[in-house]
Scaffold this motif. Sequence first.
Motif, PDB file in Angstrom:
ATOM      1  N   GLY A 194       0.800  -1.221   0.000  1.00 36.55           N
ATOM      2  CA  GLY A 194       0.000   0.000   0.000  1.00 36.55           C
ATOM      3  C   GLY A 194       0.832   1.270   0.000  1.00 36.55           C
ATOM      4  N   GLY A 195       2.002   1.218  -0.636  1.00 33.18           N
ATOM      5  CA  GLY A 195       2.850   2.401  -0.713  1.00 33.18           C
ATOM      6  C   GLY A 195       3.640   2.676   0.552  1.00 33.18           C
ATOM      7  N   ARG A 196       3.620   1.749   1.514  1.00 33.12           N
ATOM      8  CA  ARG A 196       4.342   1.952   2.761  1.00 33.12           C
ATOM      9  C   ARG A 196       5.366   0.840   2.982  1.00 33.12           C
ATOM     10  NH1 ARG A 196       2.756   5.721   6.089  1.00 33.12           N
ATOM     11  NH2 ARG A 196       3.915   4.721   7.777  1.00 33.12           N
ATOM     12  N   HIS A 197       6.457   1.187   3.672  1.00 37.00           N
ATOM     13  CA  HIS A 197       7.466   0.205   4.050  1.00 37.00           C
ATOM     14  C   HIS A 197       7.041  -0.449   5.365  1.00 37.00           C
ATOM     15  CE1 HIS A 197      10.314   1.450   0.943  1.00 37.00           C
ATOM     16  NE2 HIS A 197       9.973   2.704   1.222  1.00 37.00           N
ATOM     17  N   GLN A 198       6.971  -1.767   5.370  1.00 37.21           N
ATOM     18  CA  GLN A 198       6.496  -2.505   6.529  1.00 37.21           C
ATOM     19  C   GLN A 198       7.501  -3.606   6.858  1.00 37.21           C
ATOM     20  OE1 GLN A 198       2.498  -2.596   7.133  1.00 37.21           O
ATOM     21  NE2 GLN A 198       1.878  -1.562   5.274  1.00 37.21           N
ATOM     22  N   TYR A 199       7.727  -3.810   8.159  1.00 39.29           N
ATOM     23  CA  TYR A 199       8.744  -4.753   8.622  1.00 39.29           C
ATOM     24  C   TYR A 199       8.068  -5.831   9.479  1.00 39.29           C
ATOM     25  CZ  TYR A 199      12.088  -1.328   6.922  1.00 39.29           C
ATOM     26  OH  TYR A 199      12.798  -0.479   6.115  1.00 39.29           O
ATOM     27  N   LEU A 200       7.976  -7.032   8.911  1.00 32.24           N
ATOM     28  CA  LEU A 200       7.347  -8.150   9.613  1.00 32.24           C
ATOM     29  C   LEU A 200       8.376  -8.852  10.489  1.00 32.24           C
ATOM     30  CD1 LEU A 200       4.947 -10.170   9.980  1.00 32.24           C
ATOM     31  CD2 LEU A 200       5.895 -11.429   8.029  1.00 32.24           C
ATOM     32  N   VAL A 201       8.104  -8.903  11.799  1.00 27.87           N
ATOM     33  CA  VAL A 201       8.990  -9.624  12.716  1.00 27.87           C
ATOM     34  C   VAL A 201       8.426 -11.023  12.916  1.00 27.87           C
ATOM     35  CG1 VAL A 201       9.781  -7.520  13.839  1.00 27.87           C
ATOM     36  CG2 VAL A 201       7.847  -8.757  14.799  1.00 27.87           C
TER      37      VAL A 201
END
Length: 452
Positions: A50-57
Amino acid sequence: METISSPTSSVPIHPGMPLLGNTLAFLRDPLAILRTLQQRYDRVVHLRIGGRHQYLVLRPDDSKHIMQENHRNYGRSPAFNVLKIFLGNGLLTSDGDFWRRQRRLAQPAFHRQKLAVLAQTMVQETADWVDEVKQHNQQPVNVSQAFMDVTMRIVCKTLFGSDVVGKLDGLSSALDTLQYYANQRMLSPIRFPMKWPTPAHQRFRRASALVDSFIYGVINQRRQNSTSQHDDLLDMFLNAEDEETGERMSDQQLRDECVTLFAAGHETTAVSMAWTLHLLANHPDVLTRLRAEVTSVVGDAPTPSADVFRALPYTMQVVQESLRLYPPAWIMSRLAHQEDHIGPYTIPAGDTALVCPYLLHRDPTTWPDPERFDPDRFAPGREKDRHPYAYLPFGGGPRLCIGNQFALMEMQILLAMVVREFDCRPVPNQRITPQPLITLRPKRPIMLYLIK
């Protein structure tokens, strides 16, 4: 967990499409891509959604770092702005000092002694509902909808008491409309301004007006009869007073907390109960053992005392294992206010960290044969063998769901009274798969035979 000030490694980036990144894969099948990420990466993976940087832990100790150890660095992510449209600024969507104040005001309403008073209401409403379900004997029952009906009655009665009798028409469908709209808007790559008169926006406004009219009407009626005593959550909220300032909740705050309890309190429990009966219908050995415990402890009284339900350890194990396999809050997002470090990896300020109970609950290093339904995973003493953040059906840290004990008590009562009266059998050729929306619903309603 090791936390260092100088990162030494770049977070691995999961391949995606130009410009769109991983958005389409998530829209198409989020659970499938999450399982792929769990198998491919060890600790943290960088996604573009969705146009965002996301960090899955991916590890329990890193989830604990985000949700508990460094929780002040993480606020509500932009995804919650969609929920605010209809939930307002309640405990689920608010942040910072306002959230802390509201939490202090609401917390006493969920103390064990207060919940004990509400438990008998749950028993009575469930008993009345079971009598109605008996009329469907030999016919398949849409348990997804049936549990929506009874949990709506329970949350209304425990929240508003007798004030709601005869006023529930249309309320459940209005809440469904609001949640469906929030789901669609959260997943849609294009969001039209709310003031545009699209059909979806008009349906949303009508549903929102109905819910607000109902809740404000009950609040106004209660304020006008302030001398009356009520053993319900609204009364506790109305009388809650901030210890530091002496302030009480405004009508707007009461409305927002009531809508939050409505939406979260009935839908999540209903979905969880439907999954639980689905599992039991396909595991008759577990159902037989569960019924043996219930009949020996609860007996055959039409409306048992709420106290007896506390002595049902295996019933609670079944509830916990169902929540492991199908956690309603299947993924949680947090916005990093400042740069943070997960081991050698950096989560930049302004980006989103993702904690995924659905994956943590299926990590084979913690849960051997994770797809197997086995309530004995939660037998007394077994929790010592696993990380506390390997199991997060209600979140964790300071933002642990305030209604977790309310929900567990309700599910235990519902489950015990259902299996006491009915045998659960699956409808042949029914393919039930999860659909991860705001909550983890089944893609289609769960139909079961409930045989007396």
